[in-house]
Scaffold this motif. Structure first.
Motif, PDB file in Angstrom:
ATOM      1  N   ARG A 154     -40.602 -58.193 -11.600  1.00 17.15           N
ATOM      2  CA  ARG A 154     -41.093 -58.791 -12.850  1.00 17.15           C
ATOM      3  C   ARG A 154     -41.487 -60.238 -12.671  1.00 17.15           C
ATOM      4  NH1 ARG A 154     -38.813 -55.133 -17.150  1.00 17.15           N
ATOM      5  NH2 ARG A 154     -38.249 -53.463 -15.727  1.00 17.15           N
ATOM      6  N   CYS A 155     -42.283 -60.709 -13.601  1.00 16.67           N
ATOM      7  CA  CYS A 155     -42.719 -62.099 -13.525  1.00 16.67           C
ATOM      8  C   CYS A 155     -43.131 -62.561 -14.907  1.00 16.67           C
ATOM      9  CB  CYS A 155     -43.899 -62.213 -12.562  1.00 16.67           C
ATOM     10  SG  CYS A 155     -44.375 -63.930 -12.257  1.00 16.67           S
ATOM     11  N   ASP A 156     -43.022 -63.856 -15.139  1.00 16.09           N
ATOM     12  CA  ASP A 156     -43.474 -64.419 -16.414  1.00 16.09           C
ATOM     13  C   ASP A 156     -44.927 -64.881 -16.322  1.00 16.09           C
ATOM     14  OD1 ASP A 156     -42.607 -66.340 -14.612  1.00 16.09           O
ATOM     15  OD2 ASP A 156     -41.788 -67.690 -16.130  1.00 16.09           O
ATOM     16  N   PHE A 157     -45.560 -64.728 -15.162  1.00 13.74           N
ATOM     17  CA  PHE A 157     -46.989 -64.998 -15.004  1.00 13.74           C
ATOM     18  C   PHE A 157     -47.691 -63.683 -14.649  1.00 13.74           C
ATOM     19  CE2 PHE A 157     -46.611 -69.694 -13.339  1.00 13.74           C
ATOM     20  CZ  PHE A 157     -45.934 -70.043 -14.482  1.00 13.74           C
ATOM     21  N   ARG A 158     -49.004 -63.730 -14.698  1.00 15.50           N
ATOM     22  CA  ARG A 158     -49.812 -62.573 -14.282  1.00 15.50           C
ATOM     23  C   ARG A 158     -50.984 -63.074 -13.440  1.00 15.50           C
ATOM     24  NH1 ARG A 158     -46.066 -60.565 -15.944  1.00 15.50           N
ATOM     25  NH2 ARG A 158     -45.720 -58.788 -17.318  1.00 15.50           N
ATOM     26  N   CYS A 159     -50.683 -63.718 -12.332  1.00 17.59           N
ATOM     27  CA  CYS A 159     -51.763 -64.280 -11.504  1.00 17.59           C
ATOM     28  C   CYS A 159     -52.778 -63.192 -11.169  1.00 17.59           C
ATOM     29  CB  CYS A 159     -51.192 -64.896 -10.238  1.00 17.59           C
ATOM     30  SG  CYS A 159     -49.971 -66.165 -10.605  1.00 17.59           S
ATOM     31  N   THR A 160     -54.043 -63.539 -11.306  1.00 17.76           N
ATOM     32  CA  THR A 160     -55.085 -62.502 -11.227  1.00 17.76           C
ATOM     33  C   THR A 160     -55.145 -61.838  -9.857  1.00 17.76           C
ATOM     34  OG1 THR A 160     -56.682 -64.218 -10.714  1.00 17.76           O
ATOM     35  CG2 THR A 160     -56.556 -63.535 -13.006  1.00 17.76           C
ATOM     36  N   TYR A 161     -54.834 -62.595  -8.794  1.00 16.57           N
ATOM     37  CA  TYR A 161     -54.899 -62.009  -7.445  1.00 16.57           C
ATOM     38  C   TYR A 161     -53.634 -61.249  -7.089  1.00 16.57           C
ATOM     39  CZ  TYR A 161     -52.564 -66.473  -6.835  1.00 16.57           C
ATOM     40  OH  TYR A 161     -51.715 -67.533  -6.999  1.00 16.57           O
ATOM     41  N   CYS A 162     -52.651 -61.279  -7.967  1.00 14.63           N
ATOM     42  CA  CYS A 162     -51.348 -60.689  -7.650  1.00 14.63           C
ATOM     43  C   CYS A 162     -51.016 -59.498  -8.538  1.00 14.63           C
ATOM     44  CB  CYS A 162     -50.273 -61.755  -7.787  1.00 14.63           C
ATOM     45  SG  CYS A 162     -48.597 -61.174  -7.504  1.00 14.63           S
ATOM     46  N   MET A 163     -51.280 -59.618  -9.823  1.00 16.42           N
ATOM     47  CA  MET A 163     -50.864 -58.568 -10.763  1.00 16.42           C
ATOM     48  C   MET A 163     -51.995 -58.210 -11.719  1.00 16.42           C
ATOM     49  SD  MET A 163     -47.074 -59.402 -12.091  1.00 16.42           S
ATOM     50  CE  MET A 163     -45.714 -59.734 -10.979  1.00 16.42           C
ATOM     51  N   ALA A 164     -51.920 -56.977 -12.223  1.00 19.63           N
ATOM     52  CA  ALA A 164     -52.791 -56.605 -13.331  1.00 19.63           C
ATOM     53  C   ALA A 164     -52.194 -57.227 -14.593  1.00 19.63           C
ATOM     54  CB  ALA A 164     -52.829 -55.091 -13.454  1.00 19.63           C
ATOM     55  N   GLY A 208     -40.071 -62.608  -5.154  1.00 20.41           N
ATOM     56  CA  GLY A 208     -40.218 -61.565  -6.158  1.00 20.41           C
ATOM     57  C   GLY A 208     -41.641 -61.035  -6.141  1.00 20.41           C
ATOM     58  N   GLY A 209     -42.083 -60.675  -7.248  1.00 18.54           N
ATOM     59  CA  GLY A 209     -41.980 -61.121  -8.636  1.00 18.54           C
ATOM     60  C   GLY A 209     -41.501 -62.570  -8.708  1.00 18.54           C
ATOM     61  N   GLU A 210     -41.033 -62.949  -9.872  1.00 18.08           N
ATOM     62  CA  GLU A 210     -40.497 -64.302  -9.989  1.00 18.08           C
ATOM     63  C   GLU A 210     -38.967 -64.223  -9.897  1.00 18.08           C
ATOM     64  OE1 GLU A 210     -41.348 -67.323  -9.678  1.00 18.08           O
ATOM     65  OE2 GLU A 210     -39.325 -67.914 -10.200  1.00 18.08           O
ATOM     66  N   PRO A 211     -38.397 -64.712  -8.791  1.00 16.14           N
ATOM     67  CA  PRO A 211     -36.954 -64.532  -8.594  1.00 16.14           C
ATOM     68  C   PRO A 211     -36.119 -65.155  -9.705  1.00 16.14           C
ATOM     69  CG  PRO A 211     -37.892 -66.050  -6.956  1.00 16.14           C
ATOM     70  CD  PRO A 211     -39.036 -65.399  -7.654  1.00 16.14           C
ATOM     71  N   MET A 251     -48.367 -57.802  -3.984  1.00 15.65           N
ATOM     72  CA  MET A 251     -47.507 -58.836  -3.404  1.00 15.65           C
ATOM     73  C   MET A 251     -46.210 -58.969  -4.182  1.00 15.65           C
ATOM     74  SD  MET A 251     -48.610 -60.453  -0.778  1.00 15.65           S
ATOM     75  CE  MET A 251     -48.404 -62.210  -0.697  1.00 15.65           C
ATOM     76  N   SER A 252     -46.285 -58.741  -5.487  1.00 18.08           N
ATOM     77  CA  SER A 252     -45.076 -58.893  -6.291  1.00 18.08           C
ATOM     78  C   SER A 252     -44.060 -57.811  -5.933  1.00 18.08           C
ATOM     79  CB  SER A 252     -45.410 -58.816  -7.775  1.00 18.08           C
ATOM     80  OG  SER A 252     -46.094 -57.617  -8.052  1.00 18.08           O
ATOM     81  N   HIS A 253     -44.543 -56.755  -5.277  1.00 18.78           N
ATOM     82  CA  HIS A 253     -43.641 -55.680  -4.875  1.00 18.78           C
ATOM     83  C   HIS A 253     -42.970 -56.013  -3.543  1.00 18.78           C
ATOM     84  CE1 HIS A 253     -41.962 -51.721  -4.811  1.00 18.78           C
ATOM     85  NE2 HIS A 253     -42.555 -51.435  -3.676  1.00 18.78           N
TER      86      HIS A 253
HETATM   87 FE1  SF4 Z   1     -48.064 -65.146  -9.790  1.00 20.52          FE
HETATM   88 FE2  SF4 Z   1     -45.860 -65.083  -8.216  1.00 20.52          FE
HETATM   89 FE3  SF4 Z   1     -45.902 -63.859 -10.571  1.00 20.52          FE
HETATM   90 FE4  SF4 Z   1     -47.389 -62.917  -8.592  1.00 20.52          FE
HETATM   91  S1  SF4 Z   1     -45.205 -62.985  -8.644  1.00 20.52           S
HETATM   92  S2  SF4 Z   1     -47.959 -63.115 -10.762  1.00 20.52           S
HETATM   93  S3  SF4 Z   1     -47.979 -64.819  -7.588  1.00 20.52           S
HETATM   94  S4  SF4 Z   1     -46.130 -66.062 -10.231  1.00 20.52           S
END
Ligand code: SF4
Ligand code: SAM
Length: 333
Positions: free
Chosen positions: A22-32, A68-71, A328-330
């Protein structure tokens, strides 16, 4: 105890562990934007993560990076850090560190420092608020800046990781560099990798080879190659005019595989021996099958015995070859 050595005589001393997808961001190159996250029951518990990391440490891992994700959005993650830090105290671990988007650092920097963490990697691709919101979709720059300041105040050394994106942060190359020099942060550029199921054109479009970035830097500065190696895909130069050290991570090139000292574990306990290969070993089953660590150790050793020589990424023919379907988040960057 025989240490972990792979078939190409590479000692495995560096483990990267993803503690959440999981993450609190959705970076375009990383997550949908609308990610399906894993059901909680599939994730390793904090106790399981501790057992797993401790077993690797027992087998000779000396450097542990939490990602992570966002650790820092994983619930109760500070309990994990406080507990695993015992291996720093014992001397078994030489470094415990994390890669974070910085959003929660204002809350946790002091506690992380108190655990014995000395350095954090903070991912930051732009210093422009609007662009930051665009690339991270959900992130807000001031929050991250406050996090970075808190880390610095807590005595943590900050390394900024910037994904080089053509047409996005090309124009910020020198301003990012100057900001890092002013703030005394290390800076490393990362080449964008073909991960997840983002549109192929988008990534090729955004692909800014670090050799081009480097050439741009060399137009203004004198760069001296440093011999320093991390066992990973990073190469470093010193900028003579400012004294700064700048890193380049080019995961698409093969030139680091021969010194690869690392493996990755996902938040569900999959052990990936190579970032660029699909082969993995399930460590969750042996973890859950018995409270004794013998089966887990056995599974780790068997997997390391299959660590491949290198990976297959290749952008050279203007198509993404060797593309990985996992995000990458995986695997945890
Ligand atoms: Fe961005 Fe890191 Fe979250 Fe990926 S895991 S969406 S790179 S903040
Ligand atoms: N959330 C944390 C963060 O952003 O630092 C840790 C996990 S994130 C997956 C780890 C690193 O992977 C970040 O520096 C991020 O920029 C990078 N990353 C994610 N997707 C990438 C991609 N497709 N190519 C290159 N780097 C990527």
């Amino acid at each position: 105890m025989t240490p972990l050595i792979d078939p190409f005589a590479r000692p495995i001393s560096y483990l990267r562990v993803s503690v959440t997808d999981r993450c609190d961001f959705r970076c375009t190159y990383c997550m949908a934007e609308h990610m399906q996250f894993l059901p909680k029951k599939d994730l390793l518990t904090l106790e399981e993560l501790d057992r797993l990391c401790s077993t690797f440490i027992h087998l000779g891992v000396t450097k542990l990076r939490i990602t992570g994700g966002e650790p820092l959005v994983r619930r109760d993650i500070m309990t994990f850090f406080r507990t695993i830090a015992r291996h720093l105290d014992s001397g078994a671990l030489s470094e415990l560190t994390l890669t974070t988007n910085g959003s929660q650092l204002a809350r946790f920097a002091d506690e992380l420092a108190a655990c014995g963490i000395r350095r954090v990697n903070v991912s930051l691709d732009t210093l422009d608020q609007e662009k930051f919101a665009e690339i991270t979709r959900w992130g807000r720059l001031p929050q991250v800046m406050q996090g970075i300041e808190a880390a610095k105040r807590a005595g943590l050394r900050v390394k900024i990781n910037t994904v080089a994106l053509k047409g996005f942060n090309e124009d910020e190359l020198f301003s990012l560099l100057e900001w890092c020099a002013r703030e005394d942060h290390d800076l490393t550029f990362i080449e964008v990798m073909p991960m997840g199921e983002m549109g192929e054109e988008l990534r090729l479009d955004q692909y800014w080879p670090l050799k081009d970035l480097r050439a741009r830097l060399a137009e203004r500065f004198t760069l001296t190659d440093l011999a320093e190696r991390s066992g990973g895909p990073a190469r470093y130069v010193r900028i003579e005019e400012t004294g700064q050290k700048v890193g380049f991570i080019t995961p698409l090139t093969h030139n680091f595989c021969e010194s690869c000292n690392r493996v990755r574990v996902t938040c569900t306990g999959e052990l990936f021996m190579c970032l660029g290969q699909e082969d993995m070993a399930d460590l969750r089953a042996p973890l859950r099958a018995s409270s004794d660590d013998a089966a887990l150790e056995q599974a780790i050793r068997a997997a390391i015995a299959r660590k491949p020589k290198g990976h297959d990424f290749d952008y050279s023919r203007q198509k993404v070859a060797g593309q990985m379907s996992r995000h990458m988040s995986h695997t945890g960057g």
